[in-house]
Design a protein around this motif. Sequence first.
Motif, PDB file in Angstrom:
ATOM      1  N   UNK A   1       9.028 -24.020  -5.727  1.00 19.53           N
ATOM      2  CA  UNK A   1       9.559 -22.940  -6.565  1.00 19.53           C
ATOM      3  C   UNK A   1       9.770 -23.417  -7.998  1.00 19.53           C
ATOM      4  N   UNK A   2      10.356 -24.601  -8.138  1.00 20.35           N
ATOM      5  CA  UNK A   2      10.605 -25.135  -9.477  1.00 20.35           C
ATOM      6  C   UNK A   2       9.307 -25.388 -10.226  1.00 20.35           C
ATOM      7  N   UNK A   3       8.315 -25.933  -9.538  1.00 20.31           N
ATOM      8  CA  UNK A   3       7.022 -26.208 -10.167  1.00 20.31           C
ATOM      9  C   UNK A   3       6.301 -24.914 -10.547  1.00 20.31           C
ATOM     10  N   UNK A   4       6.635 -23.828  -9.863  1.00 17.17           N
ATOM     11  CA  UNK A   4       6.053 -22.522 -10.184  1.00 17.17           C
ATOM     12  C   UNK A   4       6.737 -21.891 -11.393  1.00 17.17           C
ATOM     13  N   UNK A   5       7.805 -22.521 -11.867  1.00 14.85           N
ATOM     14  CA  UNK A   5       8.534 -21.988 -13.013  1.00 14.85           C
ATOM     15  C   UNK A   5       9.769 -21.192 -12.648  1.00 14.85           C
ATOM     16  N   UNK A   6      10.079 -21.121 -11.360  1.00 15.26           N
ATOM     17  CA  UNK A   6      11.281 -20.420 -10.907  1.00 15.26           C
ATOM     18  C   UNK A   6      12.504 -21.300 -11.172  1.00 15.26           C
ATOM     19  N   UNK A   7      13.576 -20.696 -11.648  1.00  8.20           N
ATOM     20  CA  UNK A   7      14.774 -21.463 -11.990  1.00  8.20           C
ATOM     21  C   UNK A   7      15.977 -20.968 -11.185  1.00  8.20           C
ATOM     22  N   UNK A   8      16.967 -21.812 -11.114  1.00 12.90           N
ATOM     23  CA  UNK A   8      18.242 -21.427 -10.515  1.00 12.90           C
ATOM     24  C   UNK A   8      19.020 -20.625 -11.552  1.00 12.90           C
ATOM     25  N   UNK A   9      19.415 -19.403 -11.195  1.00 17.26           N
ATOM     26  CA  UNK A   9      20.150 -18.576 -12.163  1.00 17.26           C
ATOM     27  C   UNK A   9      21.514 -19.166 -12.473  1.00 17.26           C
ATOM     28  N   UNK A  10      22.020 -19.975 -11.559  1.00 15.18           N
ATOM     29  CA  UNK A  10      23.261 -20.705 -11.805  1.00 15.18           C
ATOM     30  C   UNK A  10      22.877 -22.096 -12.281  1.00 15.18           C
ATOM     31  N   UNK A  11      23.379 -22.561 -13.428  1.00 12.19           N
ATOM     32  CA  UNK A  11      23.014 -23.884 -13.945  1.00 12.19           C
ATOM     33  C   UNK A  11      23.243 -24.977 -12.898  1.00 12.19           C
TER      34      UNK A  11
END
Length: 290
Positions: free
Chosen positions: A237-247
């Motif tokens: 997910x992270x490599x796809x550019x998806x981020x955690x909305x909570x820092x």
Amino acid sequence: MSYSSLNEITQRCNSEGIPFWKAVQYSDMEEREVTEQASFQMMQKMWNAMKAAGDSYDKDQKSRSGLVGGMGGQMRSYMEKGDTLSGDFMSEVIAQALEMGESNACMHRIVAAPTAGACGVLPAVLLPIYSRKTASDTEITEAMYTAAGIGQVIASRAFIAGAAGGCQAEIGSASAMAAGALVSLRGGTAEQIAHAAAMALKNLLGLVCDPVAGLVEVPCVKRNVIGAVNAVSSADMALAGIVSRIPPDQVIDAMKEVGESMHISLKETGEGGVANTPEARKIKFNLNLQ
């Protein structure tokens, strides 16, 4: 290592133009007052120990309690049929996590990453990659620094022991470490590494520590599988550019808050959760008679 936040590591990476793993290595060198070579050799030693632990697995060996043993072998036999739902790579991750968790229960030498109970998560994602020759010893050692940096921050801001924060502190932390290591191996940015760790930890938030009969076997060994599989999905997910909305650092703080709110029966005492089921009480009674 002296970082108190993932943001601090990320900022150093961006300001000095260095990868995440190098920022962690520099901190290790500064804190222990060792050379770059000495630091790297120590991390290589940890990686070599993981490889040796993987090689030493014995599918015919059972733990002294008899509760675990052979599951890794069962998973590999199933995998060899070529008809798994998970696919080849994920099936090997599952098998490796089981094998490492069982090796720990059988008193083999393992690497606590970050704890013995969670020892199967990180090698479960790294060893299959290494066996496929898609990453070298050097590259995986570098990724180990990334994992170590994430674990150090979690230990600093929250906890990594089930007795303190439940299994979210053990398997959750290990999963975050593994997710970050995978992103590091794929050349992800420092921000992607931090977000992968955050998503992995967030996915296991609230996981209780409830070892049957007080042994780090049931349900602990199978939870290593969940931590490893979760790490792979979080890394992708992270490599796809998806981020955690909570820092990321706020996710770690939330884990601490949840852990502190947990009832003591759910923090490695073996008094709640699956450890308090009728079957678990029966197992404990029988083991105490031996």
